[in-house]
Design an enzyme around this catalytic site. Structure first.
Site, PDB file in Angstrom:
ATOM      1  CG  LEU A  68      -1.511   1.626   1.471  1.00 10.25           C
ATOM      2  CD1 LEU A  68      -3.132   1.673   0.928  1.00 10.25           C
ATOM      3  CD2 LEU A  68      -1.969   1.652   3.096  1.00 10.25           C
ATOM      4  CB  CYS A  69       2.066   4.190  -1.889  1.00 11.42           C
ATOM      5  SG  CYS A  69       1.957   3.125  -3.391  1.00 11.42           S
ATOM      6  CG  HIS A  70      -0.847   8.870  -1.448  1.00  9.34           C
ATOM      7  ND1 HIS A  70      -0.580  10.705  -2.328  1.00  9.34           N
ATOM      8  CD2 HIS A  70      -1.995   9.281  -0.978  1.00  9.34           C
ATOM      9  CE1 HIS A  70      -1.427  11.461  -1.938  1.00  9.34           C
ATOM     10  NE2 HIS A  70      -2.680  10.779  -1.115  1.00  9.34           N
TER      11      HIS A  70
END
Length: 111
Positions: A68-70
């Site tokens: 997961l990231c932005h």
């Protein structure tokens, strides 16, 4: 090929795995302070993207990992890196924490 899963599909993806999976958040510490995911039925580990190579030994290559990231760009790169380093089951959380806020938990701030 890296699986692309939406935040709303994460529980089903994790349940479909033969062993408990991990959500790996690769955002920077200041981003985690702005908006964080609550672990709900899964383990959550935060390692900034640039620290992943040095901390690769902290991760089990046999364990399913969703990254997961932005918005999904950095997590896709980390997922590809993990796959190229022997990780058997890796997925990118498409849309990142921004989509997480829209699809799973509106209390998570968007930034």
């Amino acid at each position: 090929m890296i699986d692309q899963i939406r935040p709303s599909g994460l529980p089903a993806w994790l349940q479909s795995q033969p062993q408990p999976g991990l959500l790996l958040d690769v955002r920077e510490p200041h981003e985690l302070q702005m908006a964080s995911v609550r672990a709900d039925g899964f383990e959550l580990l935060a390692i900034p993207m640039n620290d992943v190579p040095a901390r690769l030994a902290d991760l089990d290559p046999a364990r399913p990992v969703a990254v997961l990231c932005h918005h999904g760009g950095r997590s896709q790169r980390v997922a590809m890196y993990l796959a190229s380093n022997g990780f058997e089951t890796v997925a990118n959380v498409a849309g990142g924490i921004d989509a997480w806020s829209l699809e799973r938990d509106p209390s998570v701030p968007r930034y």
